[in-house]
Design a protein around this motif. Sequence first.
Motif, PDB file in Angstrom:
ATOM      1  N   LYS A   1       0.611  -1.540  -0.104  1.00  0.00           N
ATOM      2  CA  LYS A   1       0.250  -0.039   0.094  1.00  0.00           C
ATOM      3  C   LYS A   1       0.708   1.513   0.025  1.00  0.00           C
ATOM      4  O   LYS A   1       1.002   1.378   1.241  1.00  0.00           O
ATOM      5  N   GLY A   2       1.392   1.599  -1.024  1.00  0.00           N
ATOM      6  CA  GLY A   2       2.260   3.055  -1.216  1.00  0.00           C
ATOM      7  C   GLY A   2       3.316   2.425  -0.764  1.00  0.00           C
ATOM      8  O   GLY A   2       3.451   1.806  -1.426  1.00  0.00           O
ATOM      9  N   LYS A   3       4.035   3.334  -0.137  1.00  0.00           N
ATOM     10  CA  LYS A   3       5.008   2.841   0.873  1.00  0.00           C
ATOM     11  C   LYS A   3       5.642   2.188   1.428  1.00  0.00           C
ATOM     12  O   LYS A   3       6.405   1.605   2.654  1.00  0.00           O
ATOM     13  N   GLY A   4       4.045   1.336   2.160  1.00  0.00           N
ATOM     14  CA  GLY A   4       4.004   0.255   3.714  1.00  0.00           C
ATOM     15  C   GLY A   4       2.897  -0.256   2.220  1.00  0.00           C
ATOM     16  O   GLY A   4       3.734  -1.004   1.997  1.00  0.00           O
ATOM     17  N   CYS A   5       2.950  -1.203   3.457  1.00  0.00           N
ATOM     18  CA  CYS A   5       2.227  -2.289   3.692  1.00  0.00           C
ATOM     19  C   CYS A   5       0.465  -2.671   4.766  1.00  0.00           C
ATOM     20  O   CYS A   5       0.861  -1.740   5.188  1.00  0.00           O
ATOM     21  N   ASP A   6      -0.508  -3.300   4.184  1.00  0.00           N
ATOM     22  CA  ASP A   6      -1.726  -3.774   4.823  1.00  0.00           C
ATOM     23  C   ASP A   6      -1.432  -4.873   5.487  1.00  0.00           C
ATOM     24  O   ASP A   6      -1.124  -6.035   4.369  1.00  0.00           O
ATOM     25  N   ARG A   7      -1.689  -5.216   6.729  1.00  0.00           N
ATOM     26  CA  ARG A   7      -1.746  -7.077   6.682  1.00  0.00           C
ATOM     27  C   ARG A   7      -3.625  -6.525   7.102  1.00  0.00           C
ATOM     28  O   ARG A   7      -3.884  -6.626   8.558  1.00  0.00           O
ATOM     29  N   ARG A   8      -3.878  -7.574   6.623  1.00  0.00           N
ATOM     30  CA  ARG A   8      -5.597  -8.333   6.735  1.00  0.00           C
ATOM     31  C   ARG A   8      -5.671  -9.324   7.187  1.00  0.00           C
ATOM     32  O   ARG A   8      -5.096 -10.654   6.961  1.00  0.00           O
ATOM     33  N   PHE A   9      -6.590  -9.724   8.114  1.00  0.00           N
ATOM     34  CA  PHE A   9      -7.116 -10.414   8.833  1.00  0.00           C
ATOM     35  C   PHE A   9      -8.042 -11.458   8.840  1.00  0.00           C
ATOM     36  O   PHE A   9      -9.496  -9.934   9.178  1.00  0.00           O
ATOM     37  N   ASP A  10      -8.423 -12.702   8.487  1.00  0.00           N
ATOM     38  CA  ASP A  10      -9.876 -12.606   8.534  1.00  0.00           C
ATOM     39  C   ASP A  10      -9.814 -13.920   9.681  1.00  0.00           C
ATOM     40  O   ASP A  10      -9.873 -15.094   9.016  1.00  0.00           O
ATOM     41  N   TRP A  11     -10.354 -13.944  11.203  1.00  0.00           N
ATOM     42  CA  TRP A  11     -10.570 -14.154  11.803  1.00  0.00           C
ATOM     43  C   TRP A  11     -11.693 -15.491  11.713  1.00  0.00           C
ATOM     44  O   TRP A  11     -13.036 -14.600  10.978  1.00  0.00           O
ATOM     45  N   GLU A  12     -12.043 -16.999  12.171  1.00  0.00           N
ATOM     46  CA  GLU A  12     -13.662 -17.491  12.116  1.00  0.00           C
ATOM     47  C   GLU A  12     -12.793 -18.092  13.536  1.00  0.00           C
ATOM     48  O   GLU A  12     -12.262 -18.535  14.574  1.00  0.00           O
ATOM     49  N   ILE A  13     -13.620 -17.218  14.494  1.00  0.00           N
ATOM     50  CA  ILE A  13     -14.180 -18.191  15.827  1.00  0.00           C
ATOM     51  C   ILE A  13     -15.008 -18.412  16.266  1.00  0.00           C
ATOM     52  O   ILE A  13     -16.342 -19.045  16.060  1.00  0.00           O
ATOM     53  N   LYS A  14     -15.317 -20.482  16.730  1.00  0.00           N
ATOM     54  CA  LYS A  14     -16.353 -20.417  16.357  1.00  0.00           C
ATOM     55  C   LYS A  14     -16.064 -21.133  18.079  1.00  0.00           C
ATOM     56  O   LYS A  14     -14.453 -21.356  18.794  1.00  0.00           O
ATOM     57  N   SER A  15     -17.292 -21.314  19.174  1.00  0.00           N
ATOM     58  CA  SER A  15     -17.609 -22.398  20.419  1.00  0.00           C
ATOM     59  C   SER A  15     -17.996 -23.795  20.411  1.00  0.00           C
ATOM     60  O   SER A  15     -19.253 -23.672  19.587  1.00  0.00           O
TER      61      SER A  15
END
Length: 127
Positions: A113-127
């Motif tokens: 992302k431009g000169k930097g970056c993004d870290r995207r998390f797609d969490w799945e939480i189950k109980s």
Amino acid sequence: MDLQLTQSFSYPKSVLLKALIDPAFHLAVAKKMDSLEVELLDHRINGDLHLVRIRRRVQNQSPVPAALAKFAPSEVNLTHSDEWNLKTFTGHLKVEIDQAPVRLKCVAVVTSKGKGCDRRFDWEIKS
């Protein structure tokens, strides 16, 4: 329950990925999270795949009714597994909590992302 989060960084994704595959980075982060004890369980490299697995012992902060509090452990172990593919900049993360009926797993993707970056998390939480 599904949860999506995004973190933005001011440095390139190659710099972020170097940290994410470094066991020393994971241990340092865990120590800053009020861990009572931290242990490296596994570190493996298989081509572009890098696995880091740690265990940390923490104070149990789960809300428990007063009548049941004496039966709840005062400390719990959390096991974190992070496997990153350096070619696709994709990670598979898993957190296991001893004695808890919950499963947390995640797919994380690092993008420029431009000169930097993004870290995207797609969490799945189950109980």
